[in-house]
Motif scaffolding. Structure first.
Motif, PDB file in Angstrom:
ATOM      1  N   ILE A 183       0.847  -1.195   0.000  1.00 14.81           N
ATOM      2  CA  ILE A 183       0.000   0.000   0.000  1.00 14.81           C
ATOM      3  C   ILE A 183       0.885   1.248   0.000  1.00 14.81           C
ATOM      4  O   ILE A 183       0.642   2.214  -0.735  1.00 14.81           O
ATOM      5  CB  ILE A 183      -0.950  -0.004   1.209  1.00 14.81           C
ATOM      6  CG1 ILE A 183      -1.910  -1.211   1.125  1.00 14.81           C
ATOM      7  CG2 ILE A 183      -1.749   1.302   1.290  1.00 14.81           C
ATOM      8  CD1 ILE A 183      -2.773  -1.399   2.373  1.00 14.81           C
ATOM      9  N   ALA A 184       1.937   1.198   0.808  1.00 10.23           N
ATOM     10  CA  ALA A 184       2.863   2.338   0.881  1.00 10.23           C
ATOM     11  C   ALA A 184       3.535   2.583  -0.468  1.00 10.23           C
ATOM     12  O   ALA A 184       3.712   3.736  -0.886  1.00 10.23           O
ATOM     13  CB  ALA A 184       3.900   2.092   1.967  1.00 10.23           C
ATOM     14  N   VAL A 185       3.876   1.513  -1.161  1.00 11.33           N
ATOM     15  CA  VAL A 185       4.480   1.650  -2.491  1.00 11.33           C
ATOM     16  C   VAL A 185       3.485   2.342  -3.431  1.00 11.33           C
ATOM     17  O   VAL A 185       3.853   3.230  -4.209  1.00 11.33           O
ATOM     18  CB  VAL A 185       4.901   0.264  -3.038  1.00 11.33           C
ATOM     19  CG1 VAL A 185       5.189   0.330  -4.537  1.00 11.33           C
ATOM     20  CG2 VAL A 185       6.126  -0.245  -2.287  1.00 11.33           C
ATOM     21  N   GLY A 186       2.201   1.958  -3.332  1.00  8.74           N
ATOM     22  CA  GLY A 186       1.171   2.603  -4.151  1.00  8.74           C
ATOM     23  C   GLY A 186       1.077   4.093  -3.846  1.00  8.74           C
ATOM     24  O   GLY A 186       0.974   4.924  -4.757  1.00  8.74           O
ATOM     25  N   SER A 204       0.949  -7.994  -4.128  1.00  9.86           N
ATOM     26  CA  SER A 204       1.410  -6.628  -3.873  1.00  9.86           C
ATOM     27  C   SER A 204       0.817  -5.668  -4.904  1.00  9.86           C
ATOM     28  O   SER A 204       0.634  -4.487  -4.612  1.00  9.86           O
ATOM     29  CB  SER A 204       2.931  -6.553  -3.864  1.00  9.86           C
ATOM     30  OG  SER A 204       3.458  -7.072  -5.046  1.00  9.86           O
ATOM     31  N   MET A 205       0.472  -6.176  -6.081  1.00 10.05           N
ATOM     32  CA  MET A 205      -0.169  -5.315  -7.086  1.00 10.05           C
ATOM     33  C   MET A 205      -1.505  -4.768  -6.567  1.00 10.05           C
ATOM     34  O   MET A 205      -1.787  -3.571  -6.706  1.00 10.05           O
ATOM     35  CB  MET A 205      -0.418  -6.098  -8.373  1.00 10.05           C
ATOM     36  CG  MET A 205      -1.297  -5.353  -9.372  1.00 10.05           C
ATOM     37  SD  MET A 205      -1.481  -6.213 -10.934  1.00 10.05           S
ATOM     38  CE  MET A 205      -2.497  -7.614 -10.473  1.00 10.05           C
ATOM     39  N   PHE A 206      -2.323  -5.633  -5.966  1.00  9.74           N
ATOM     40  CA  PHE A 206      -3.608  -5.144  -5.476  1.00  9.74           C
ATOM     41  C   PHE A 206      -3.426  -4.218  -4.265  1.00  9.74           C
ATOM     42  O   PHE A 206      -4.157  -3.235  -4.115  1.00  9.74           O
ATOM     43  CB  PHE A 206      -4.551  -6.318  -5.157  1.00  9.74           C
ATOM     44  CG  PHE A 206      -5.134  -6.936  -6.400  1.00  9.74           C
ATOM     45  CD1 PHE A 206      -6.123  -6.272  -7.120  1.00  9.74           C
ATOM     46  CD2 PHE A 206      -4.678  -8.148  -6.880  1.00  9.74           C
ATOM     47  CE1 PHE A 206      -6.643  -6.818  -8.290  1.00  9.74           C
ATOM     48  CE2 PHE A 206      -5.186  -8.703  -8.048  1.00  9.74           C
ATOM     49  CZ  PHE A 206      -6.178  -8.038  -8.756  1.00  9.74           C
ATOM     50  N   GLY A 207      -2.437  -4.521  -3.429  1.00 14.20           N
ATOM     51  CA  GLY A 207      -2.141  -3.606  -2.322  1.00 14.20           C
ATOM     52  C   GLY A 207      -1.685  -2.256  -2.853  1.00 14.20           C
ATOM     53  O   GLY A 207      -2.125  -1.197  -2.388  1.00 14.20           O
ATOM     54  N   MET A 208      -0.819  -2.292  -3.839  1.00 18.53           N
ATOM     55  CA  MET A 208      -0.328  -1.051  -4.447  1.00 18.53           C
ATOM     56  C   MET A 208      -1.480  -0.262  -5.060  1.00 18.53           C
ATOM     57  O   MET A 208      -1.534   0.972  -4.942  1.00 18.53           O
ATOM     58  CB  MET A 208       0.709  -1.394  -5.520  1.00 18.53           C
ATOM     59  CG  MET A 208       1.304  -0.197  -6.221  1.00 18.53           C
ATOM     60  SD  MET A 208       2.207  -0.676  -7.707  1.00 18.53           S
ATOM     61  CE  MET A 208       0.858  -1.081  -8.811  1.00 18.53           C
ATOM     62  N   ALA A 209      -2.422  -0.973  -5.686  1.00 18.39           N
ATOM     63  CA  ALA A 209      -3.579  -0.293  -6.280  1.00 18.39           C
ATOM     64  C   ALA A 209      -4.370   0.436  -5.199  1.00 18.39           C
ATOM     65  O   ALA A 209      -4.846   1.560  -5.418  1.00 18.39           O
ATOM     66  CB  ALA A 209      -4.469  -1.297  -7.000  1.00 18.39           C
ATOM     67  N   ALA A 210      -4.485  -0.182  -4.032  1.00 22.25           N
ATOM     68  CA  ALA A 210      -5.170   0.485  -2.918  1.00 22.25           C
ATOM     69  C   ALA A 210      -4.452   1.782  -2.570  1.00 22.25           C
ATOM     70  O   ALA A 210      -5.077   2.832  -2.390  1.00 22.25           O
ATOM     71  CB  ALA A 210      -5.230  -0.442  -1.702  1.00 22.25           C
ATOM     72  N   GLN A 260      -5.704   5.685  -2.720  1.00 19.26           N
ATOM     73  CA  GLN A 260      -5.627   6.577  -1.559  1.00 19.26           C
ATOM     74  C   GLN A 260      -4.845   7.851  -1.876  1.00 19.26           C
ATOM     75  O   GLN A 260      -5.013   8.859  -1.202  1.00 19.26           O
ATOM     76  CB  GLN A 260      -4.992   5.850  -0.375  1.00 19.26           C
ATOM     77  CG  GLN A 260      -5.936   4.808   0.227  1.00 19.26           C
ATOM     78  CD  GLN A 260      -5.295   4.015   1.341  1.00 19.26           C
ATOM     79  OE1 GLN A 260      -4.131   3.647   1.247  1.00 19.26           O
ATOM     80  NE2 GLN A 260      -6.044   3.749   2.392  1.00 19.26           N
ATOM     81  N   ALA A 261      -4.003   7.772  -2.896  1.00 20.91           N
ATOM     82  CA  ALA A 261      -3.274   8.967  -3.319  1.00 20.91           C
ATOM     83  C   ALA A 261      -4.106   9.813  -4.283  1.00 20.91           C
ATOM     84  O   ALA A 261      -3.621  10.805  -4.820  1.00 20.91           O
ATOM     85  CB  ALA A 261      -1.946   8.571  -3.966  1.00 20.91           C
ATOM     86  N   GLY A 262      -5.364   9.386  -4.541  1.00 21.74           N
ATOM     87  CA  GLY A 262      -6.263  10.198  -5.359  1.00 21.74           C
ATOM     88  C   GLY A 262      -6.333   9.784  -6.811  1.00 21.74           C
ATOM     89  O   GLY A 262      -6.956  10.477  -7.621  1.00 21.74           O
ATOM     90  N   LEU A 263      -5.710   8.649  -7.148  1.00 24.82           N
ATOM     91  CA  LEU A 263      -5.743   8.199  -8.531  1.00 24.82           C
ATOM     92  C   LEU A 263      -6.895   7.227  -8.750  1.00 24.82           C
ATOM     93  O   LEU A 263      -7.599   6.853  -7.821  1.00 24.82           O
ATOM     94  CB  LEU A 263      -4.391   7.571  -8.892  1.00 24.82           C
ATOM     95  CG  LEU A 263      -3.275   8.630  -8.931  1.00 24.82           C
ATOM     96  CD1 LEU A 263      -1.923   8.013  -8.674  1.00 24.82           C
ATOM     97  CD2 LEU A 263      -3.283   9.387 -10.258  1.00 24.82           C
ATOM     98  N   ARG A 264      -7.083   6.829 -10.001  1.00 31.49           N
ATOM     99  CA  ARG A 264      -8.180   5.946 -10.386  1.00 31.49           C
ATOM    100  C   ARG A 264      -7.562   4.673 -10.984  1.00 31.49           C
ATOM    101  O   ARG A 264      -7.447   4.543 -12.211  1.00 31.49           O
ATOM    102  CB  ARG A 264      -9.036   6.674 -11.441  1.00 31.49           C
ATOM    103  CG  ARG A 264     -10.367   6.024 -11.802  1.00 31.49           C
ATOM    104  CD  ARG A 264     -10.986   6.745 -13.011  1.00 31.49           C
ATOM    105  NE  ARG A 264     -11.187   8.169 -12.808  1.00 31.49           N
ATOM    106  CZ  ARG A 264     -12.350   8.728 -12.455  1.00 31.49           C
ATOM    107  NH1 ARG A 264     -13.420   7.988 -12.322  1.00 31.49           N
ATOM    108  NH2 ARG A 264     -12.440  10.022 -12.279  1.00 31.49           N
ATOM    109  N   PRO A 265      -7.160   3.739 -10.123  1.00 37.03           N
ATOM    110  CA  PRO A 265      -6.469   2.561 -10.643  1.00 37.03           C
ATOM    111  C   PRO A 265      -7.412   1.558 -11.317  1.00 37.03           C
ATOM    112  O   PRO A 265      -8.508   1.298 -10.821  1.00 37.03           O
ATOM    113  CB  PRO A 265      -5.835   1.920  -9.394  1.00 37.03           C
ATOM    114  CG  PRO A 265      -6.087   2.869  -8.276  1.00 37.03           C
ATOM    115  CD  PRO A 265      -7.231   3.743  -8.659  1.00 37.03           C
ATOM    116  N   VAL A 266      -6.953   1.022 -12.434  1.00 37.97           N
ATOM    117  CA  VAL A 266      -7.647  -0.070 -13.119  1.00 37.97           C
ATOM    118  C   VAL A 266      -6.644  -1.227 -13.191  1.00 37.97           C
ATOM    119  O   VAL A 266      -5.533  -1.049 -13.678  1.00 37.97           O
ATOM    120  CB  VAL A 266      -8.077   0.340 -14.535  1.00 37.97           C
ATOM    121  CG1 VAL A 266      -8.664  -0.847 -15.283  1.00 37.97           C
ATOM    122  CG2 VAL A 266      -9.093   1.477 -14.470  1.00 37.97           C
TER     123      VAL A 266
END
Lengths: 282, 335
Positions: free
Chosen positions: A128-131, B68-74, B78-84
């Motif tokens: 999540i932090a990486v995202g 980690s891809m789905f975690g990163m998408a979260a 949260q950073a305000g983007l629209r992940p697909v």
């Protein structure tokens, strides 16, 4: 700029307050992950009272620095800091763990102001932090992302997936901490499954790695400032800590991963913390 | 591009579902500057890579690391983007179920997941690459919307609609080599609203995904036999269109569900829940994969093997039509 002696004294007093709050809330809520909450406290205090660019009056401020407690079971310690920092009325913590309370042992980002991610299942926070760190770049925002992992959590494969990605993307706006208290639920980490050398592992994944005493504010401050200055790679700060830090009867004892306190134990724990800090502050 | 449409493709009937998805997403990239496309080494297989070619700065390939891809998408949301996010359905719904549930759905984040190679559409690959469980898993996640488009055109509509739909959305796509059921894109697609493909009063087939084409074909065969069969495209499995189901029960009292999914937990289960809670009795059969790991084979052979192709549907409809359904004068007063 290194922390001044006065700043260190102020942070030390704050850590005293937080450790007392963790003990009091553990007493009222019936039981908590107190050992790991006490080991993480000094890093959280340094971040929330000195280094994070945040505004508790605006928890949704887009440009704020982010902090994720990947070791989500430290929620009672995190909530104690957030409440003290003014995100919510800390008197609400008396309802911790109670039915319908916004505060459960693993914090919920939709219910607890200041909680930047719901965590609890281990191995999720770094991804999540990486995202967030990639998101800061894509949106052109300058915020930094900080994440704290437990050491036992490093057994989780997703941590290393995310570590590869952070190294590959050279995320120098990301700082990770490892709360290296050496104990997981069933015993010492190195007896259950070898984690060392943690620093060399992260370095091999393209990270900068620092190792410090996670209860020494001078070292914590210096490491955070060093991490902020690193360019072209993320930085991990391995914080050597003591599970149950500040409470003699809990220090370095795996069973205090989770436990409850009766009034006798609470009084003993508070007395121990008070003694510890009186010695420290002179 | 027609007025009001956010995407257009030429020769849509010659493209697979995934090809239309890739094209539509890359068109939506112009409209949504915050759209970030993500995959785990399946840029070409899922066709999300088309977006990446057009917008390399907004495309993230994490390597073979779905969790980690789905975690990163979260985190990106949260950073305000629209992940697909796109990968194979088996990896989304099974390997990364926890990240989808805890990181994305629990936090009710604006992440759109388009999973390809769902069901038994990758038939020759075997059960490691089949996914006949995703609808059951995904619809049990609170906050999640679950869509199973019938063909490529509907996939385009679903992806475009998902961009304006709040919270997490799961869109299930097969490999999609079957002919399309929709000729044009302006047939009134809306998330949560079923589409009646054929009117009918003797029996209703409620289908999703490739089941819709099979149901339409079955209805044609049955029409020649003198039966009036309704075909409902239940493209949104959650939130499900309760009214369309109850109406079909009232009008026909015989329901067959068709899905490329285990009959446990998917569309058939969702329809059954609505019917039972409505208090209205009817004859009912679920067609799909009968709670087993599919044999290997070409998808169309597998649909036939598991009897949810047109032939199998016709057979099941015949069984239901032979059942005596008790007439009930007080029907309207019930429930």
């Amino acid at each position: 700029m290194p922390l001044t002696r006065e700043e260190i004294r102020g942070l030390t007093k704050k850590a005293w307050d937080i450790r007392r709050a963790i003990i009091e809330t553990t007493f009222t809520c019936g039981g908590s992950h107190i050992g790991g909450s006490l080991s993480q406290t000094d890093v959280l205090v340094a971040l929330y009272y000195r280094y994070l660019n945040i505004d508790p009056a605006r928890p949704g401020w887009e440009d704020r620095d982010r902090f994720i407690l990947s070791k989500g079971h430290g929620g009672i310690g995190w909530a104690s800091v957030l409440g003290d920092r003014g995100y919510f009325d800390k008197a609400l913590l008396k309802d911790f763990n109670k039915t319908g309370s916004p505060f459960g042992m693993h914090l919920d980002s939709l219910k607890v102001k200041g909680c930047d991610a719901s965590t609890g299942s281990l191995g999720h926070g770094l991804a999540i932090a990486v995202g967030l760190a990639i998101g800061a770049r894509l949106t052109g925002k300058g915020f930094r992302t900080y994440v704290m992992m437990g050491d036992g959590e490093l057994c989780e494969g997703t941590i290393w997936e995310a570590a590869i990605l952070a190294g590959h993307r050279k995320l120098d706006n990301l700082t990770a901490f490892v709360d290296r208290n050496g104990l997981m639920i069933d015993g010492p980490t190195e007896q259950i499954t070898t984690l060392e050398p943690i620093d060399e592992k992260f370095k091999a994944f393209g990270w900068e790695a620092l190792t410090i005493d996670g209860h020494d504010f001078a070292q914590i401050g210096e490491a955070i400032e060093q991490a902020q200055a690193v360019r072209g790679k993320p930085c991990v700060i391995i914080c050597k800590t003591v599970k149950g830090k500040g409470v003699d009867l809990m220090e370095n004892k795996a069973p205090w991963h989770y436990g409850g306190l009766n009034s006798d134990l609470r009084d003993q724990a508070l007395a121990s913390v008070d003694r510890h800090y009186r010695e420290l502050l002179g | 591009m027609a007025e009001g449409m956010t995407w257009s493709v030429t020769d849509g009937d010659k493209l697979t579902q995934a090809e239309i998805y890739g094209e539509v997403l890359s068109q939506l990239g112009d409209r949504y500057p915050d759209l970030v496309a993500i995959t785990a080494d399946l840029a070409s297989s899922t066709k999300i890579g088309r977006f990446g070619k057009k917008f390399p700065d907004r495309f993230i390939n994490v390597g073979i690391a779905e969790n980690s891809m789905f975690g990163m998408a979260a985190g990106l949301a949260q950073a305000g983007l629209r992940p697909v996010v796109s990968t194979f359905a088996a990896f989304t719904a099974l390997r990364s179920a926890e990240q989808v549930r805890t990181d994305i759905c629990y936090q009710n984040l604006n992440v759109k997941i388009i999973s390809t190679h769902a069901g038994i559409s990758f038939g020759q690959a075997g059960s490691t690459h089949h996914c006949t469980e995703d609808l059951a898993v995904m619809r049990s996640f609170a906050n999640m919307t679950v869509i199973v488009p019938a063909d490529g055109i509907e996939t385009g509509n679903a992806v475009a609609a998902a961009m304006e739909w709040p919270g997490p959305v799961y869109i299930r796509v097969g490999r999609g080599f079957e002919p399309p059921v929709n000729k044009t894109q302006d047939y009134g697609f809306a998330i949560g609203r079923a589409i009646t493909m054929r009117e009918g009063t003797d029996l209703a087939i409620i289908a999703c995904g490739v089941g819709v084409l099979q149901a339409v074909r079955a209805a044609e065969i049955l029409k020649a036999q003198g039966l009036s069969v309704r075909v409902i495209n239940m493209h949104t499995v959650k939130p499900i269109d309760r009214d369309a189901i109850i109406e079909a029960v009232k009008d026909t009292r015989r329901i067959v569900t068709v899905e490329e999914h285990n009959v446990v937990g998917g569309l058939g289960s969702a329809v059954a829940e609505v019917i039972v809670e409505s208090g209205r009795a009817c004859a009912f059969r679920r067609l799909g994969v009968p709670d087993c790991y599919s044999i290997v084979g070409y998808p169309e052979d597998l649909y036939h093997h598991y009897r949810f192709d047109a032939d199998g549907i016709v057979e099941t409809v015949g069984e239901l039509m032979r059942l005596e359904i008790e007439e009930d004068e007080d029907w309207e007063d019930e429930a």
